[in-house]
Motif scaffolding. Structure first.
Motif, short mmCIF file in Angstrom:
data_model
loop_
_atom_site.label_atom_id
_atom_site.label_comp_id
_atom_site.label_asym_id
_atom_site.label_seq_id
_atom_site.Cartn_x
_atom_site.Cartn_y
_atom_site.Cartn_z
N ILE A 35 0.96 -1.34 -0.03
CA ILE A 35 0.01 -0.04 -0.07
C ILE A 35 0.83 1.30 0.06
CG2 ILE A 35 -2.14 -1.01 1.04
CD1 ILE A 35 -0.86 -0.19 3.79
N PRO A 36 0.52 2.10 -0.93
CA PRO A 36 1.39 3.40 -1.01
C PRO A 36 1.29 4.19 0.33
CG PRO A 36 -0.55 3.59 -2.40
CD PRO A 36 -0.71 2.24 -1.71
N VAL A 37 2.27 4.61 1.18
CA VAL A 37 2.36 5.18 2.22
C VAL A 37 3.27 6.55 2.12
CG1 VAL A 37 4.04 3.97 3.44
CG2 VAL A 37 2.26 5.08 4.79
N ASP A 38 3.08 7.49 2.54
CA ASP A 38 4.05 8.75 2.82
C ASP A 38 5.47 8.38 3.18
OD1 ASP A 38 5.35 10.97 2.85
OD2 ASP A 38 4.05 12.03 4.13
N LEU A 39 6.25 8.50 2.35
CA LEU A 39 7.71 8.19 2.32
C LEU A 39 8.39 8.67 3.80
CD1 LEU A 39 9.46 6.41 0.64
CD2 LEU A 39 10.83 8.54 0.19
N ARG A 40 7.59 9.77 4.29
CA ARG A 40 8.40 10.31 5.36
C ARG A 40 8.13 9.56 6.72
NH1 ARG A 40 7.03 16.48 3.85
NH2 ARG A 40 5.20 15.42 4.12
N ILE A 41 6.74 9.33 6.75
CA ILE A 41 6.21 8.58 7.68
C ILE A 41 7.23 7.38 7.80
CG2 ILE A 41 4.22 7.30 8.59
CD1 ILE A 41 2.62 9.43 7.70
N LEU A 42 7.10 6.54 6.90
CA LEU A 42 8.18 5.51 6.69
C LEU A 42 9.41 5.70 7.20
CD1 LEU A 42 8.01 2.43 5.51
CD2 LEU A 42 9.10 3.47 3.28
N ARG A 43 10.04 6.67 7.07
CA ARG A 43 11.27 6.84 7.54
C ARG A 43 11.46 7.23 9.06
NH1 ARG A 43 13.03 12.21 4.86
NH2 ARG A 43 12.85 11.19 2.80
N MET A 44 10.14 7.70 9.62
CA MET A 44 10.20 7.87 11.12
C MET A 44 9.94 6.47 11.77
SD MET A 44 8.19 10.97 11.84
CE MET A 44 8.51 12.68 10.80
N ALA A 45 9.29 5.76 10.96
CA ALA A 45 9.03 4.37 11.50
C ALA A 45 10.10 3.43 11.76
CB ALA A 45 8.10 3.64 10.67
N ARG A 46 11.19 4.06 10.90
CA ARG A 46 12.41 3.29 11.13
C ARG A 46 13.20 3.34 12.69
NH1 ARG A 46 14.88 5.31 6.09
NH2 ARG A 46 17.10 4.83 6.98
N LEU A 47 12.71 4.33 13.29
CA LEU A 47 13.09 4.97 14.48
C LEU A 47 12.91 3.59 15.65
CD1 LEU A 47 13.03 8.70 15.38
CD2 LEU A 47 15.05 7.04 14.86
N ILE A 48 11.59 3.13 15.14
CA ILE A 48 11.10 1.73 15.88
C ILE A 48 12.39 0.76 16.36
CG2 ILE A 48 9.61 -0.13 16.01
CD1 ILE A 48 7.67 1.84 14.78
N ARG A 49 13.11 0.71 15.29
CA ARG A 49 14.49 0.00 15.36
C ARG A 49 15.25 0.19 16.57
NH1 ARG A 49 15.56 0.34 9.03
NH2 ARG A 49 13.63 -0.65 8.21
N LEU A 50 15.25 1.32 17.14
CA LEU A 50 15.83 1.84 18.14
C LEU A 50 15.51 0.93 19.40
CD1 LEU A 50 18.04 3.88 19.22
CD2 LEU A 50 16.39 5.44 19.21
#
Lengths: 397, 397, 397, 397
Positions: C119-134
């Motif tokens: 599903i197409p999602v805003d790239l910027r939200i995707l980027r922030m979601a990567r912080l969950i990896r922390l």
């Protein structure tokens, strides 16, 4: 037998003699005056108030100086009656009293007023000196006194914390001076100037009047702030531990070791000691607490573990300390229980033995009964108790 | 017999040899120099001061480097005499000493000055490097040392707190970057920029130079601030618990288990152990505390529960550790009590038995008397004590 | 006998199997990747970096997703081997594992990447979601885990504190809204707006963007700030008490009651129990601590008071829990001591009995000797120990 | 036998009668209404909302007043059934209830609405008065109640801290007034004005709207801020110690002394007491906790050390307090265990004895068996238990 006026005045000023209403009135007058003084100092600075209400402010000042002067002289005159400290010598005893912190505050509360007539001093400094009177209030606040006790108890650690905070401020300011000097010469032009930023930031006040603007300065500032939290948390942490220890002291426990140290139980069989320990209840009371009041029906024995109490009789008093006991005195000693009021002279720890438990214990352990009987005989023969009882008998209360 | 100059120097620098006045003078000189240095570094940056008082600043620098260099060399020379650590090897022992934190600080306090003549370095960096000398003062402050001990003891939790705070800053900044980026591109234009806001806000510094302005940003900022309080409270909370534990250690209690672990009481009947426990009083003293001074009349036995003490005789010393005891030595051992000064080599916990209690105990429990007599016999035959006593006898003090 | 690959992988991922180097390498790779990800998310937002280093950022993302996906699948595959939780069922066990917080974080660390293709999602939200990896890093930090444990333990009080702070903010803001509304309608025009002031002030952030300007507003603001200190001190106070309790748990004491609960001492005469208690030393170790290492010469008995340990043999393991004991096994059981490594499976409390003390005790109390002998016989016959020993014998290490 | 409606209503409102679902529904309705009210008060102030959603806000208000009025009247009507406090007198009991803090809040939650129709009052003040309803929520939050308990327990120290903080603010402001008056007459023109700076700085809020600008003012401001940290850390420190004590109370230990105070163990041989102590496990439960549920198979004896429990039978209840015990009642008393639900009426401490341990103990100490049998006989004859049992028998549940 009449109590000397000096002793009466001393006890009244010391908050010991609570009956008669006079004490409370004196207390209320002094506390009200202190608060009026503070209000006067503060309100006088409001534009126009000094002109409009000048006479009122002058009146407060004159009444305050008059009453505080009399209070100081009365304290100095009656301090020789103090039983907790040795101020008995008419000259040197009073000198020793005069250099205690509370006496110095009492003096400083009135001295500037008199000095004003001798040497000309700036009226405004005189005005601020009146705020010293605010410190007189510590005498009337047990809460403040116990706070000071904790702070004093942790003063060594607090000094270390102040040193560490100073080192942190110094190092942070020096480095920030190096980083921001060229960008903001007007606020980071010297280390003392940079220290204004350092203190305002590390204490987390953060006025915002001086902030780093270079990227390096911001990175360093952020790191300093983050690590500064740990260092500037020290005072809170130290005081928290101090208070926890203070509270812990209050929750003291009954141990066999503690019981074994009460002279009347000394050398008893450990098994009996353990039994006694199981019957005793710990009790902690603050200074100036009335444990038993004249006329009340007490039905327990109190063993003093720590602190001093005063056995107040109508016209005299006997002091008891750690290892001694009171209560149920009609059973145990020659003291007339109905006339004795027990007040603490310091923070105290007691172990309390209820009367029925005592009776049962005495039945099972005849040795203990004999010990208590012997103490009773000794007390009856003791001059301190005999004379007190004698006075009581003569007064015919 | 004479003490070696090197041992004398070592003990003087180590604060152990307090008599003679020399130690205190050396201490005062070094502490004064450190404070003068800090003052010089700070004041030099004031406009005009560098020109006007330049010679004074240079003088302070030269004297400091001279004295700190000599101090460093003396420490390096005499460290082999250290009894607490094993630096005995003339080369490797000194190397081991040279890499301790305090020795490194001592070196860094003078090294930059010498390096300046070898490699050209920015004079201003050199100036700041002189602040390192401030860290030398930790050697003279027991309060600072005990603070460091607590911080170190909680370092694992503190590290966790720093991690958690970093994660909070990172997450808060990233989200705020997303919310405020378009409204304030100049201060929320990138996550690193937003982190300046994050740290300034979460540490509650709150300069006010960067604040959210969009409604969503304000709501999020308010929530972050509210929940951030919990996370940024962690350092305070951790340190408070650390200090409470530290204070708790000081109030250690006498338990039968603790008494049973003192070798001389080992294997005694539990009932007797309980009796002994009731007679013992706990005592806690810091490092470098003089428990008994030469010539003082001590009248108690001290059992070491934790820590090391030094039994100082005029020309030598014997160390005692946990399980051993001292005091009343004329009764118990061959040591000449009148000549012994007992100082602690570390924070110590003692159990103290008053002389009368000991006499009574020894009468009731003959077995205990025998045990103490045997220790006395063994000590008299022991080389450590014999030689010390021998030295004492030869010197004829 | 060979260990199954799945068990090996499980133990490696779980940090249990430390030898071989593989574990540490895997750990290091994952931790490095997490930090690289965070750095990438943060730096990408810097102007120009996204264009210049875009390929690097993409590379980090692809490698991260690849490795984290494999890690997740391996964890899901091997979780059925977990001995602490029951995930044994191939489907439901894995489902139970998949809904644990750590497993959900592992999934969320990679899921957004795959979702992007569906599903197409805003790239910027995707980027922030990567912080969950922390958050994956919590798995590797015992300090963070113990912080979370304290915070969770105090969560009830913390919730109360949040409620009280919210009430304080609400009341303060409402009253300030009433006082400042007319003077500053643009910032105090509604209660939600006033709440921005309330939170910024009560948390002591104090940006200074919104401050009361009317005299009444200033008086109320000052009072609110002063009393707010007490309420906003609650989180720190609660956490401090939580940490103090946590530390207190570590300093647990040996009591007769505790000793009496160890099965092997159950029902012994209280006098003997008191003697044993005097010989035992408390010991507290964190999870995953290696108490005894294969090959080391241990000379003490460890009684488990709390927690679980794993007796690791070359190709298998036996778990022991509260009431059981280990160490000196050659004396007591059929286990081959030289091959056993003892690691904790949780935070543990032991009571330690030194070998010489045990020997002496066993001599004086024959009953105790017999009890230990019986345990040894029972263990030798016990399937758990026998099979472990058998495996060990077969492998011929 | 039917329970009276009034008792039923009282127990429902008091959260005691949890079955039936009705209680939870009532709770949920009231809590929802409170939150709706708060939301209404806050949102009404948003520009335009009052006009647009005015009917909704009015509806919430009318429903709230209706329900809160009924709730208040029901509470007033049923309070005479309260067993913890003595409100039994139909008039004076209800008056005593009406002046409790919670009852006053309940009244204030509805009174302003009715007053509005009697005396004309500013609508906006009326609106704010509705926030008082927020305080009703404390009734439903045990976390808030326990916070209040800690704050109240430390109120004496907190008062001292507030006094000390006030003195610090006053002195700091007065001196700063002297230093900055001439430079910034508009913000430091009087002491009250300077106090705004003093509070904003010492609480570390630091808006930055008023800062010292003269060099002397900055030096003094920096020092004040640094030392203020110690004073303004007091509330946190005091509360931290209070919470630590609160938590410490929860971790109470089983001591022989505690066991000896349970009447049924009173006067037993200390050796037997030590044995019993070793078998007992401490247990701490909050108020309103259901220890045993009707129908559950309990297999332990609970001795009450502190607090009150209610032995709930289908149509009546018996209260037990410290020194009494419950559980395993079929063995010990005439009470029908299968019908008894035990809920706590306050925070409680129990000592728990498992059934097998009890059986073994009773076998070894026949005296103990006899004591329990006697209690059982006495309970069977006791009116309280007999009537309860009788009711139970008649109801035929």
């Amino acid at each position: 037998m009449r109590i000397s006026t000096r002793l009466y005045v001393h006890e009244m000023l010391d908050g010991r003699r609570r009956h008669g209403g006079l004490f409370l009135a004196a207390d209320a007058v002094i506390c009200t005056l202190i608060l009026l003084n503070v209000a006067a100092v503060v309100l006088e600075t409001l534009p126009g108030w000094s002109d409009r209400y000048g006479n009122w402010f002058l009146g407060i000042e004159l009444v305050s100086v008059f009453i505080f002067s009399i209070e100081y002289l009365l304290r100095l005159w009656s301090c020789v009656e103090d039983r907790q400290h040795d101020y008995r010598h008419p000259v040197f005893g009073r000198l020793r009293y005069a250099v205690t912190p509370l006496a110095i505050i009492d003096l400083l509360a009135v001295l500037p007023f008199y000095l004003y007539f001798i040497i000309p001093v700036d009226l405004r400094i005189l005005r601020m000196a009146r705020l010293i009177r605010l410190l007189k209030i510590t005498r009337y606040s047990p809460a403040l006194r116990s706070l000071f006790a904790v702070i004093k108890g942790e003063s060594r650690s607090m000094l270390g914390a102040v040193m560490l905070m100073s080192i942190a401020v110094l190092l942070a300011s020096t480095f920030m001076y190096g980083l921001e000097r060229e960008a903001q010469p007007e606020v980071f032009g010297s280390i003392p100037q940079a220290m204004w930023w350092g203190i305002v930031t590390l204490t987390t006040v953060g006025y915002g009047d001086v902030t780093p603007i270079t990227p390096l300065g911001k990175v360093f500032g952020a790191l300093v702030t983050l690590f500064g939290i740990g260092i500037f948390a020290l005072p809170t942490a130290i005081l928290a531990a101090g208070f926890a220890r203070e509270l812990g002291k209050q929750d003291f426990v009954v141990t066999v070791a503690r019981v074994a140290k009460v002279p009347v139980f000394h050398g008893l069989d450990p098994v009996i000691l353990a039994e006694i320990a199981a019957l005793l209840t710990p009790m902690q009371v603050p200074n100036r607490y009335t444990v038993l009041r004249r006329g009340e029906e007490g039905s327990a024995l109190y063993f003093i573990i720590q602190g001093q109490v005063e056995v107040g009789l109508p016209h005299g008093a006997v002091d008891l300390g750690p290892g001694e006991f009171f209560g149920e005195m009609s059973l145990l000693s020659g003291l007339d229980r109905r006339n004795a009021t027990i007040t603490t002279l310091s923070d105290c720890q007691f172990l309390v033995l209820e009367a029925p438990d005592f009776q049962e214990l005495a039945k099972r352990v005849p040795e203990l009964r004999e010990r208590f009987d012997e103490v009773a005989r000794r007390r009856a023969a003791d001059n301190r108790f005999a004379s007190a009882a004698g006075k009581s008998a003569q007064s015919g209360d």
